[in-house]
Design an enzyme around this catalytic site. Structure first.
Site, PDB file in Angstrom:
ATOM      1  N   LYS A  74       0.889  -1.183   0.139  1.00  0.00           N
ATOM      2  CA  LYS A  74      -0.112  -0.042  -0.101  1.00  0.00           C
ATOM      3  C   LYS A  74       0.898   1.257   0.081  1.00  0.00           C
ATOM      4  O   LYS A  74       0.213   2.283  -0.364  1.00  0.00           O
ATOM      5  CB  LYS A  74      -1.092   0.139   1.214  1.00  0.00           C
ATOM      6  CG  LYS A  74      -2.019  -0.903   0.970  1.00  0.00           C
ATOM      7  CD  LYS A  74      -3.410  -0.435   1.218  1.00  0.00           C
ATOM      8  CE  LYS A  74      -4.575  -1.571   0.802  1.00  0.00           C
ATOM      9  NZ  LYS A  74      -4.490  -2.693   1.401  1.00  0.00           N
ATOM     10  N   GLU A  91      -9.788 -14.170  -2.802  1.00  0.00           N
ATOM     11  CA  GLU A  91     -10.567 -13.287  -1.885  1.00  0.00           C
ATOM     12  C   GLU A  91     -11.074 -14.456  -0.994  1.00  0.00           C
ATOM     13  O   GLU A  91     -11.121 -15.621  -0.972  1.00  0.00           O
ATOM     14  CB  GLU A  91     -11.606 -12.664  -2.231  1.00  0.00           C
ATOM     15  CG  GLU A  91     -12.846 -13.118  -2.744  1.00  0.00           C
ATOM     16  CD  GLU A  91     -13.835 -12.233  -3.463  1.00  0.00           C
ATOM     17  OE1 GLU A  91     -13.860 -11.035  -3.014  1.00  0.00           O
ATOM     18  OE2 GLU A  91     -14.567 -12.702  -4.087  1.00  0.00           O
ATOM     19  N   ASP A 133     -17.463 -11.362  -2.661  1.00  0.00           N
ATOM     20  CA  ASP A 133     -17.941 -10.050  -3.295  1.00  0.00           C
ATOM     21  C   ASP A 133     -17.625  -9.951  -4.734  1.00  0.00           C
ATOM     22  O   ASP A 133     -18.150  -9.797  -5.686  1.00  0.00           O
ATOM     23  CB  ASP A 133     -18.312  -9.015  -2.382  1.00  0.00           C
ATOM     24  CG  ASP A 133     -16.971  -8.189  -2.544  1.00  0.00           C
ATOM     25  OD1 ASP A 133     -16.067  -8.856  -1.536  1.00  0.00           O
ATOM     26  OD2 ASP A 133     -16.520  -7.251  -3.093  1.00  0.00           O
ATOM     27  N   SER A 151       1.295  -9.773  -0.465  1.00  0.00           N
ATOM     28  CA  SER A 151       0.795  -8.520  -0.267  1.00  0.00           C
ATOM     29  C   SER A 151       0.853  -7.781   1.084  1.00  0.00           C
ATOM     30  O   SER A 151       1.351  -6.453   1.201  1.00  0.00           O
ATOM     31  CB  SER A 151      -0.788  -8.192  -0.686  1.00  0.00           C
ATOM     32  OG  SER A 151      -1.656  -8.932   0.370  1.00  0.00           O
TER      33      SER A 151
HETATM   34  C1  LIG Z   1      -5.478  -3.890   1.110  1.00  0.00           C
HETATM   35  C2  LIG Z   1      -4.931  -4.993   1.255  1.00  0.00           C
HETATM   36  C3  LIG Z   1      -5.209  -5.898   0.289  1.00  0.00           C
HETATM   37  C4  LIG Z   1      -6.138  -5.861  -0.973  1.00  0.00           C
HETATM   38  O1  LIG Z   1      -5.799  -4.796  -1.577  1.00  0.00           O
HETATM   39  P1  LIG Z   1      -7.069  -3.997  -2.608  1.00  0.00           P
HETATM   40  O2  LIG Z   1      -6.361  -3.100  -3.301  1.00  0.00           O
HETATM   41  O3  LIG Z   1      -8.148  -3.435  -1.785  1.00  0.00           O
HETATM   42  O4  LIG Z   1      -7.812  -5.158  -3.337  1.00  0.00           O
HETATM   43  C5  LIG Z   1      -4.528  -7.255   0.064  1.00  0.00           C
HETATM   44  N1  LIG Z   1      -3.450  -7.296   1.163  1.00  0.00           N
HETATM   45  C6  LIG Z   1      -2.982  -6.694   1.942  1.00  0.00           C
HETATM   46  C7  LIG Z   1      -1.978  -6.996   2.826  1.00  0.00           C
HETATM   47  C8  LIG Z   1      -3.459  -5.389   2.038  1.00  0.00           C
HETATM   48  O5  LIG Z   1      -3.409  -4.576   2.799  1.00  0.00           O
END
Ligand SMILES: *Cc1c(COP(=O)(O)O)cnc(C)c1O
Length: 321
Positions: free
Chosen positions: A55, A206, A212, A306
């Site tokens: 992010k 997801e 969703d 992520s």
């Molecule tokens: C925010 C986040 C996601 C999902 O990302 P989106 O852009 O909302 O789809 C996945 N993994 C982590 C660790 C996140 O912080």
């Protein structure tokens, strides 16, 4: 294609902005994992990104494009954790005051990190209050610029740089897999993948409790659900975005789901075999492979890991048997 919210040029422009400040996170391999799933798997470790998740990419890409006047008035964001930390951190690097609207039950580590970056935290009840309304009100009162968590071209392009870096390092792949909450990461990664590895299949993953995105693709319209109960707190989103959904519709091969138990199994694998601390949401894409949710036999597969932000006590409790 031209009416999608972002193009590959937007992703490469974001990559240039991020190059001096973001980590180029490593791409890790595990022979054991490859043997378990019967494929060649390349893990892009955004858990090792600054702020502990991808992010930072979108947040910095967004805040860094604001003009002097807007920077002085500051920014506001609403988030269940990682976006909050990312906006707080990016804002501090750029000298911009930040207010973060965060659920009162957000993980302690995420709130502490956000405040540690110097942001002002305003809490709300995630089951009864509307965080968008609260953030919009702060924006109106203070003139702060709202940085949305996913449904914004600058955010999507920034997140896409994780995919750009992955493919830059690996060359073309057969399959690219990333988690999906609101779709900011997946839409950006999909645009980068389509440009750099045109034949690759692209999948989103997801939580089963909150599918969703899967239903939205099936129905051809954005489906809204109640806040799902899952340990994947970064994917507790209720709906895809107006900008992210069309990109996913145009570029995805599909979306699969995993259970909380499958996330825990994957977190244990990361910890035991690869010595990596990965948060539940960060384990989504890899968990889909380990659970056999995708047909990847013999293929070269890129996986976005992520994020790694999790309270250590909670991490220990989740991975202990
Ligand atoms: C925010 C986040 C996601 C999902 O990302 P989106 O852009 O909302 O789809 C996945 N993994 C982590 C660790 C996140 O912080």
């Amino acid at each position: 294609m031209t009416d999608l919210a972002i193009t590959f040029d937007d992703v490469t422009a974001a990559a240039r902005r991020l190059e001096p400040v973001a980590h180029r996170t490593p791409v890790l391999r595990s022979q054991t994992f490859d043997e378990l799933v019967g494929a060649t798997v390349l893990f892009k470790m955004e858990s090792l990104q600054r702020g502990g998740a991808f992010k930072f990419r979108g947040a910095y890409n967004s805040v860094s494009q604001l003009g002097e006047q807007q920077r002085a008035r500051g920014v506001v964001a609403f988030s269940s954790g990682n976006h909050a930390q990312a906006v707080a951190f990016a804002s501090r690097l750029l000298g911009v005051p930040a207010t973060i609207v965060m659920p009162a039950d957000a993980p302690a580590s995420k709130r502490a990190a956000t405040e540690g970056y110097g942001a002002t935290v305003r809490t709300y009840d995630r089951y009864t209050e509307d965080r968008r309304a609260i953030a919009a009100q702060i924006a109106e009162q203070t003139g702060a610029h709202l940085i949305p968590p996913y449904d914004d071209p600058a955010i999507m392009a920034g997140q896409g740089t994780a995919g750009l870096e992955l493919l830059d390092e690996t060359g073309p792949l057969d399959v690219v897999v990333a988690p999906v909450g609101g779709g900011g990461l997946l839409s950006g990664v999909a645009v980068a993948t389509r440009a750099m590895s045109p034949d690759a299949e692209i999948y989103g993953v997801e939580p089963e409790a909150g599918n969703d995105a899967q239903r939205s693709l099936r129905d051809g319209a954005i489906v809204t659900i109640d806040t799902p109960q899952t340990i994947a707190d970064g994917a507790q989103t209720q709906f895809l975005g107006e900008h992210t959904f069309p990109v996913l519709q145009a570029l995805l091969s599909g979306i699969v789901t995993v259970t909380d138990q499958q996330l825990v199994d994957q977190m244990r694998f990361f910890a035991a075999r690869m010595k990596q601390v990965v948060e539940p949401t960060g384990a989504l894409a890899a968990a889909a492979l380990l659970a056999g949710k995708l047909d990847i036999a013999g293929k070269r597969v890129g996986v976005i890991v992520s994020g790694g932000n999790i309270d250590l006590n909670r991490f220990a409790a989740l991975i202990s048997d």
